[in-house]
Design an enzyme around this catalytic site. Structure first.
Site, PDB file in Angstrom:
ATOM      1  N   GLU A 264       0.893  -1.165   0.000  1.00 28.27           N
ATOM      2  CA  GLU A 264       0.000   0.000   0.000  1.00 28.27           C
ATOM      3  C   GLU A 264       0.925   1.206   0.000  1.00 28.27           C
ATOM      4  O   GLU A 264       1.740   1.375   0.898  1.00 28.27           O
ATOM      5  CB  GLU A 264      -0.882  -0.072   1.244  1.00 28.27           C
ATOM      6  CG  GLU A 264      -1.980   0.952   1.259  1.00 28.27           C
ATOM      7  CD  GLU A 264      -1.756   1.976   2.337  1.00 28.27           C
ATOM      8  OE1 GLU A 264      -1.360   3.101   1.972  1.00 28.27           O
ATOM      9  OE2 GLU A 264      -1.958   1.658   3.506  1.00 28.27           O
ATOM     10  N   CYS A 301      -1.741   8.360   4.514  1.00 25.02           N
ATOM     11  CA  CYS A 301      -1.820   7.965   3.100  1.00 25.02           C
ATOM     12  C   CYS A 301      -3.103   8.485   2.459  1.00 25.02           C
ATOM     13  O   CYS A 301      -3.208   8.531   1.244  1.00 25.02           O
ATOM     14  CB  CYS A 301      -1.698   6.457   2.959  1.00 25.02           C
ATOM     15  SG  CYS A 301      -2.719   5.574   4.110  1.00 25.02           S
TER      16      CYS A 301
HETATM   17  P1  NAP Z   1       9.824   3.721   2.924  1.00 19.53           P
HETATM   18  O1  NAP Z   1      11.050   4.465   2.556  1.00 19.53           O
HETATM   19  O2  NAP Z   1       8.985   3.227   1.842  1.00 19.53           O
HETATM   20  O3  NAP Z   1      10.274   2.526   3.859  1.00 19.53           O
HETATM   21  C1  NAP Z   1       9.345   1.613   4.424  1.00 19.53           C
HETATM   22  C2  NAP Z   1      10.085   0.361   4.813  1.00 19.53           C
HETATM   23  O4  NAP Z   1      10.528  -0.297   3.644  1.00 19.53           O
HETATM   24  C3  NAP Z   1      11.310   0.655   5.635  1.00 19.53           C
HETATM   25  O5  NAP Z   1      11.391  -0.322   6.635  1.00 19.53           O
HETATM   26  C4  NAP Z   1      12.448   0.536   4.662  1.00 19.53           C
HETATM   27  O6  NAP Z   1      13.590  -0.006   5.247  1.00 19.53           O
HETATM   28  C5  NAP Z   1      11.930  -0.457   3.655  1.00 19.53           C
HETATM   29  N1  NAP Z   1      12.445  -0.184   2.318  1.00 19.53           N
HETATM   30  C6  NAP Z   1      12.346   0.972   1.636  1.00 19.53           C
HETATM   31  N2  NAP Z   1      12.919   0.839   0.429  1.00 19.53           N
HETATM   32  C7  NAP Z   1      13.377  -0.424   0.349  1.00 19.53           C
HETATM   33  C8  NAP Z   1      14.066  -1.155  -0.643  1.00 19.53           C
HETATM   34  N3  NAP Z   1      14.415  -0.621  -1.806  1.00 19.53           N
HETATM   35  N4  NAP Z   1      14.381  -2.434  -0.379  1.00 19.53           N
HETATM   36  C9  NAP Z   1      14.053  -2.976   0.806  1.00 19.53           C
HETATM   37  N5  NAP Z   1      13.424  -2.332   1.787  1.00 19.53           N
HETATM   38  C10 NAP Z   1      13.073  -1.075   1.568  1.00 19.53           C
HETATM   39  O7  NAP Z   1       8.895   4.591   3.843  1.00 19.53           O
HETATM   40  P2  NAP Z   1       9.194   5.349   5.192  1.00 19.53           P
HETATM   41  O8  NAP Z   1      10.555   5.165   5.704  1.00 19.53           O
HETATM   42  O9  NAP Z   1       8.120   4.899   6.070  1.00 19.53           O
HETATM   43  O10 NAP Z   1       8.954   6.859   4.810  1.00 19.53           O
HETATM   44  C11 NAP Z   1       9.626   7.474   3.733  1.00 19.53           C
HETATM   45  C12 NAP Z   1       8.636   8.057   2.779  1.00 19.53           C
HETATM   46  O11 NAP Z   1       7.642   7.096   2.389  1.00 19.53           O
HETATM   47  C13 NAP Z   1       7.810   9.196   3.320  1.00 19.53           C
HETATM   48  O12 NAP Z   1       8.456  10.413   3.292  1.00 19.53           O
HETATM   49  C14 NAP Z   1       6.608   9.147   2.432  1.00 19.53           C
HETATM   50  O13 NAP Z   1       6.834   9.820   1.243  1.00 19.53           O
HETATM   51  C15 NAP Z   1       6.402   7.718   2.126  1.00 19.53           C
HETATM   52  N6  NAP Z   1       5.306   7.090   2.908  1.00 19.53           N
HETATM   53  C16 NAP Z   1       4.097   7.002   2.342  1.00 19.53           C
HETATM   54  C17 NAP Z   1       3.068   6.410   3.032  1.00 19.53           C
HETATM   55  C18 NAP Z   1       1.728   6.294   2.435  1.00 19.53           C
HETATM   56  O14 NAP Z   1       0.880   5.721   3.074  1.00 19.53           O
HETATM   57  N7  NAP Z   1       1.491   6.768   1.270  1.00 19.53           N
HETATM   58  C19 NAP Z   1       3.270   5.903   4.313  1.00 19.53           C
HETATM   59  C20 NAP Z   1       4.535   6.004   4.875  1.00 19.53           C
HETATM   60  C21 NAP Z   1       5.543   6.602   4.150  1.00 19.53           C
HETATM   61  P3  NAP Z   1      14.669   0.906   6.020  1.00 19.53           P
HETATM   62  O15 NAP Z   1      13.901   1.937   6.769  1.00 19.53           O
HETATM   63  O16 NAP Z   1      15.348  -0.075   6.856  1.00 19.53           O
HETATM   64  O17 NAP Z   1      15.508   1.534   4.978  1.00 19.53           O
END
Ligand code: NAP
Length: 527
Positions: A264, A301
């Site tokens: 999601e 989200c």
């Molecule tokens: P994220 O960067 O998507 O990371 C979520 C989880 O997935 C983290 O545990 C991260 O690991 C892991 N991950 C990310 N990229 C990966 C990859 N290429 N391979 C393996 N694992 C991966 O989200 P976030 O840290 O929660 O927040 C960052 C950004 O995501 C926010 O600024 C926002 O833009 C977006 N976000 C969107 C929503 C939504 O509902 N639309 C919700 C939350 C966040 P690590 O942390 O260990 O690197």
């Protein structure tokens, strides 16, 4: 008590050397607990335990799984203030939000408990044999849903409880009979460990097999990548960015045995705001939307990141009222400096595009990690030409697209990527004039809202929290509500199998008293 260790099944283990801490964004300093990232040996052990646990757990009765889920809920509540204070210190979110999210998490666990205790969710379908059928006899065929196997759940940054360790994905997977390995979100590792301790206590108290649950610490993407590639992992649940979700989806597809990734991801949640509604109650709508855009510092989200209307005096007044009202709201704290950085970067990418007008931008100095809200406007034609304007800005930000007419409004909606939600704000008599626009919106979203705000997701069986890509990787499923259990199961048929060897759900006697489809009729009857 937080130990900083991994739960590898029921045991706390930390043989690794890579450590990290979480961050208190309100105090702008690191928290004191030190977490140890899991080693590959520890991850292998967790997956191996889950694989073994699956053999027993996948066959445990619905009644026993219900007790397990209910005891998890009790144990989470028993963590009491330690959980709430840890949550607040790792997120910058207020206590009220922590308690509300805990209530939702406990409620989700209990709703899955009720579902599996009742038992009809397995969709038992029986077509009895017709030995005399011509030209060929019909066999006895009986179908039900079976759990897929060990599931990896990635904790979400913005919902440390409801979409993380014991959140919706975990509750649904455990309810289905799948062991769960959580890849803890590094930003709230302490909250994650406390909730994991509640799950392990519940597993031990209710006699669940060791390995039914593990909680893996990680400070970078390597652990998640390793888990998704692991041959004994059978499905993945993820909430977060499009970049992260897509990377994991691609990884899973490249495996020798591809597995489903239910991610999601991003959404700008378009809100169509029609002229008569603006004329009737434009001022009130501006206040409502100023609150919705800034709710939870915009870190939902379902945040309304895109408002679309038709040019005219009503829309102009709405823009000025919204711009005034949103600046009267005090900025609030974001989850983490990295999220602040991502917000600033994506905001400046959008604002640096041509023909964008900023109509509200909070300019006073704010505390570290607090987000300054922004509203901007753009013409429909500019929006249609520039897809950078279509991207999610995760935080208190919204862009208002001003269209020339309803045709352009329809085009704007139909050119959007898939979304979790779409909202129509209209007077009762005007919505039918925009049926093409409403159809275009329906085609792009998982849920359509009438005269409300998209923020706030009711947890109920009729809820769809998902939508066409990239809102989710599979629009046929929801991530919220008890129907999300369907992501973790597969249909399985028994043909001519002896009655005494069938699972109870499919036996003639229907001792579980569940609803079944028998020869095309929904019934609780025996055969
Ligand atoms: P994220 O960067 O998507 O990371 C979520 C989880 O997935 C983290 O545990 C991260 O690991 C892991 N991950 C990310 N990229 C990966 C990859 N290429 N391979 C393996 N694992 C991966 O989200 P976030 O840290 O929660 O927040 C960052 C950004 O995501 C926010 O600024 C926002 O833009 C977006 N976000 C969107 C929503 C939504 O509902 N639309 C919700 C939350 C966040 P690590 O942390 O260990 O690197």
């Amino acid at each position: 008590m937080i130990t900083g260790k991994n739960y590898i099944g029921n045991n706390l283990i930390a043989n690794g050397i890579k450590t990290y801490t979480t961050f208190n964004p309100q105090l702008n300093k690191e928290n004191t607990s030190v977490f140890v990232e899991a080693t590959t040996d520890e991850i292998d052990q967790a997956v191996s335990l889950a694989k073994t646990a699956y053999k027993e757990f996948s066959k445990i009765s619905g009644v026993r799984k219900a007790v397990f889920l209910d005891v998890i809920a009790d144990e989470i509540l028993a963590l009491d203030d330690e959980l709430i204070q840890t949550y607040c210190s790792e997120t910058g979110l207020p206590e009220g939000r922590a308690k509300g999210e805990r209530g939702r998490t406990v409620g989700q666990l209990r709703s899955f408990a009720k579902l599996v205790e009742e038992g009809s969710w397995v969709e038992a379908t029986i077509d009895t044999a017709q030995p005399d059928r011509q030209p060929m006899a019909r066999p006895d065929v009986r179908k039900m849903m079976l759990p897929l196997g060990p599931v990896v759940v990635f904790g979400a940054s913005n919902f440390p409880l409801a979409y993380s360790t014991a959140g919706g994905d975990t509750a649904a997977a455990l309810a289905s009979g799948c062991p769960v390995i959580v890849k803890s979100h590094p930003m709230h590792a302490g909250t994650g460990e406390l909730v994991a301790s509640a799950i392990i206590k519940a597993a031990e108290k209710t006699g669940m097999p060791n390995g039914v649950f593990s909680n893996i610490n990680s400070s970078g993407i390597e652990v998640g990548v390793y888990l998704v590639k692991h041959p004994d992992v059978k499905a993945v649940g993820f909430t977060g960015s499009i970049r992260g979700g897509r990377a994991l989806y691609d990884l899973a597809a490249q495996r020798d045995e591809p597995i489903p990734v239910f991610a999601e991801m991003g959404s700008v949640n378009p809100v169509i705001i029609l002229p008569n509604a603006l004329q009737d109650r434009g001022e009130a709508l501006a206040k409502t939307y100023a609150s919705s855009i800034t709710l939870g510092t915009g870190q939902f989200c379902t945040n309304p990141g895109l408002i679309v209307g038709i040019k005219g005096a009503e829309l102009s007044n709405f823009v000025s009222n919204l711009s005034k009202d949103i600046l009267e709201i005090n900025p609030t704290c974001m989850l983490h400096p990295n999220i602040v950085g991502a917000f600033e970067q994506s905001k400046s990418t959008v604002l640096s595009q041509e023909k964008i007008n900023v109509t509200a931008e909070f300019t006073d100095t704010v505390q570290s990690n607090y987000a300054k809200q922004v509203v901007a406007t753009v013409d429909g034609s500019t929006f249609l030409e520039n897809t950078k304007l279509h991207q999610e800005v995760f935080g208190p930000f919204s862009i208002i697209v001003q269209c020339e007419n309803s045709d352009e409004l329809e085009e704007v909606i139909s050119k959007l990527e898939g979304q979790l939600t779409g909202t129509v704000i209209g007077a009762n008599d005007e919505v039918s004039e925009y049926s093409n626009v409403v159809s275009a919106l329906q085609n792009r979203v998982g849920r359509i809202i009438f005269n409300g705000v998209p923020t706030g997701v009711e947890v109920c069986p009729s809820m769809v929290h998902g939508g066409p890509y990239p809102a989710s990787t599979d629009s046929r499923f929801t991530a919220v509500g008890v129907n999300s259990i369907k992501r973790w199961v597969r249909p399985f048929s028994y043909q001519d199998w002896p009655n005494h060897l069938l699972p109870d759900e499919l036996k003639n006697e229907n001792s579980l008293e569940i609803l079944r489809h028998i020869n095309g009729k929904l019934t609780m009857s025996k055969i």
